[in-house]
Design an enzyme around this catalytic site. Sequence first.
Site, PDB file in Angstrom:
ATOM      1  N   THR A 231       9.430   4.041   4.190  1.00 42.27           N
ATOM      2  CA  THR A 231       8.107   3.395   4.493  1.00 42.27           C
ATOM      3  C   THR A 231       7.640   2.522   3.287  1.00 42.27           C
ATOM      4  O   THR A 231       7.760   0.904   3.314  1.00 42.27           O
ATOM      5  CB  THR A 231       7.216   4.672   4.429  1.00 42.27           C
ATOM      6  OG1 THR A 231       7.315   5.618   3.042  1.00 42.27           O
ATOM      7  CG2 THR A 231       7.254   5.550   5.687  1.00 42.27           C
TER       8      THR A 231
ATOM      9  N   GLU B 163       7.203   4.348  -6.851  1.00 48.38           N
ATOM     10  CA  GLU B 163       5.110   3.022  -6.684  1.00 48.38           C
ATOM     11  C   GLU B 163       4.725   2.309  -8.230  1.00 48.38           C
ATOM     12  O   GLU B 163       5.006   3.343  -9.016  1.00 48.38           O
ATOM     13  CB  GLU B 163       4.675   3.363  -5.776  1.00 48.38           C
ATOM     14  CG  GLU B 163       5.318   4.425  -4.428  1.00 48.38           C
ATOM     15  CD  GLU B 163       4.470   4.884  -3.804  1.00 48.38           C
ATOM     16  OE1 GLU B 163       4.461   5.258  -2.193  1.00 48.38           O
ATOM     17  OE2 GLU B 163       3.321   5.926  -4.220  1.00 48.38           O
TER      18      GLU B 163
ATOM     19  N   ASN C 270      -1.572   3.331  -3.923  1.00 51.29           N
ATOM     20  CA  ASN C 270      -1.805   4.441  -3.247  1.00 51.29           C
ATOM     21  C   ASN C 270      -3.620   4.662  -3.266  1.00 51.29           C
ATOM     22  O   ASN C 270      -3.803   5.468  -2.400  1.00 51.29           O
ATOM     23  CB  ASN C 270      -1.503   5.835  -4.113  1.00 51.29           C
ATOM     24  CG  ASN C 270       0.165   6.145  -4.045  1.00 51.29           C
ATOM     25  OD1 ASN C 270       0.187   6.906  -3.151  1.00 51.29           O
ATOM     26  ND2 ASN C 270       1.135   5.648  -5.218  1.00 51.29           N
TER      27      ASN C 270
ATOM     28  N   THR D 101       8.618  13.072  -1.631  1.00 54.31           N
ATOM     29  CA  THR D 101       8.362  12.251  -0.154  1.00 54.31           C
ATOM     30  C   THR D 101      10.312  11.564  -0.095  1.00 54.31           C
ATOM     31  O   THR D 101      10.423  10.375  -0.099  1.00 54.31           O
ATOM     32  CB  THR D 101       8.054  11.785  -0.145  1.00 54.31           C
ATOM     33  OG1 THR D 101       6.053  12.674   0.544  1.00 54.31           O
ATOM     34  CG2 THR D 101       7.439  10.815   1.681  1.00 54.31           C
TER      35      THR D 101
ATOM     36  N   LYS E  83      15.692   7.573   2.130  1.00 52.74           N
ATOM     37  CA  LYS E  83      14.151   6.853   1.565  1.00 52.74           C
ATOM     38  C   LYS E  83      13.190   8.147   0.587  1.00 52.74           C
ATOM     39  O   LYS E  83      13.276   9.228   0.810  1.00 52.74           O
ATOM     40  CB  LYS E  83      13.318   6.688   3.060  1.00 52.74           C
ATOM     41  CG  LYS E  83      12.606   8.027   3.971  1.00 52.74           C
ATOM     42  CD  LYS E  83      11.318   8.484   3.518  1.00 52.74           C
ATOM     43  CE  LYS E  83      10.886   7.432   3.717  1.00 52.74           C
ATOM     44  NZ  LYS E  83       9.183   7.717   2.922  1.00 52.74           N
TER      45      LYS E  83
ATOM     46  N   THR F 278      -1.995   7.931   3.182  1.00 59.13           N
ATOM     47  CA  THR F 278      -1.292   8.652   2.895  1.00 59.13           C
ATOM     48  C   THR F 278      -1.053  10.202   4.711  1.00 59.13           C
ATOM     49  O   THR F 278      -2.033   9.922   5.087  1.00 59.13           O
ATOM     50  CB  THR F 278      -1.402   9.873   1.998  1.00 59.13           C
ATOM     51  OG1 THR F 278      -1.444   8.929   0.476  1.00 59.13           O
ATOM     52  CG2 THR F 278      -0.101  11.394   1.866  1.00 59.13           C
TER      53      THR F 278
END
Length: 469
Positions: A213, A337, A464, A250, A239, A469
């Site tokens: 993602t 991230e 973010n 996640t 991932k 999300t």
Amino acid sequence: MYTCAPHFVSIKFPDLHSSKTLRPFGMSKREFKVFALASSVNEASNYIPAAPILIPEGPWNQIPGGVTAAKGFKAVGIYGGLRAKGEKPDLALVTCDVDAAAAGSFTTNMVAAAPVLYCKHALDISQTARAVLINAGQANAATGDAGYQDVLECADTVAMMLKVKREEVLIESTGVIGQRIKKDALLNALPTLVNSLTSSVEGAGSAAVAITTTDLVSKSVAIESQIGGINIRVGGMAKGSGMIHPNMATMLGVITTDALVQTDVWRKMVQTAVNRSFNQITVDGDTSTNDTVIALASGLSGSMSISSIDCTRAIQLQACLDAVMQGLAKSIAWDGEGATCLIEVTVAGTESEVKAAKIARSVASSSLVKAAVYGRDPNWGRIAAAAGYAGIPFHQNKLRILLGDILLMDNGQPLAFDRPAASKYLKMAGETHGTVKIYISVGDGSGIGKAWGCDLSYDYVKINAEYTT
């Protein structure tokens, strides 16, 4: 020590043969080093490069193939029209030619996604599995009974195509919470997906790309080792980039092996490996609704059956599982991230591995430690504080902290150290997207534990703030 073993997957940019700064469309700036590129693999994997996989040294060799390296497995990833924009592959399938011993580990989030609930039920009623279907784009979490019915329909359709039982088809989803899967698009794509299955390296690579993602790199690895004198293989893909916090992150993962192992033993081994890897990584302190690791063992290597968790063959297979999952877990933290470096925390001197791991996880999870690393500030006080609030008793006069090979604190006392050298160590790790190693000792016990995280940058907030999300 660790070896950096790049997995070669093409990317769709001309004349890239050195370290570059890549900025996917619509994303805020994230810089990282591309360690290995190839130029002519199948089109499905021509979108993002592969992560460097930092596997522990041991009696194994890295080999190509990812989830298809082990005997009996096929995989593929295609674009099925599930993503909100772009045409990056978004649908993956991993299959086994035989009934594979099946294990799973899942999120602890009480708002568990529909595919998580389904997989738990399927593994309760079946010892084996034949396929894992993964979609990116919609998490199918907090979608009620309608979302669960979508999962059942997808599983039924795959089972019919593969001529297997519904409960032998497991499903993972990632994407936006609150959105049901685009079922019509997914079902329409399934014939192409099934007909494209392959045991090739390219199949594994395309599948690893399809499950991503916000990841900037795909994560895929395989190793070959010996158990009882017989060659066995363990491979995997994962991932994850954000919402990474124990338990798991996640993150989605699929692990495959051709070792022969009884299901009850396999499930214990997989959970142990998850506890030592995916449950020891953190990026941002958020626990996802969809965390899932599925592990399949085909038994086609010709090795003797493993029927006891304590036998020599089980110990050897456990080490291989740990290596693959830790390599994938660290690549997830490396790809955090907005991150500029990986942080590895090693804690020693506790009574047990579990206690050491808890302290390590506390330090790796500390936002203040992460921010200090990003600011190239060798702030040992933040490290000491995070170790101290982990909930594991120790005598502070036993506390010893090193940053790389620079001793910052010993016997609970701060030391005069070369601050410019320590800052340079942090700076170099950030500039090369390398690894910052923090060593902590809290006593004389034999327990050793590790955890992994990444620094916390301004870009994490920007990414973010701009992503639903």
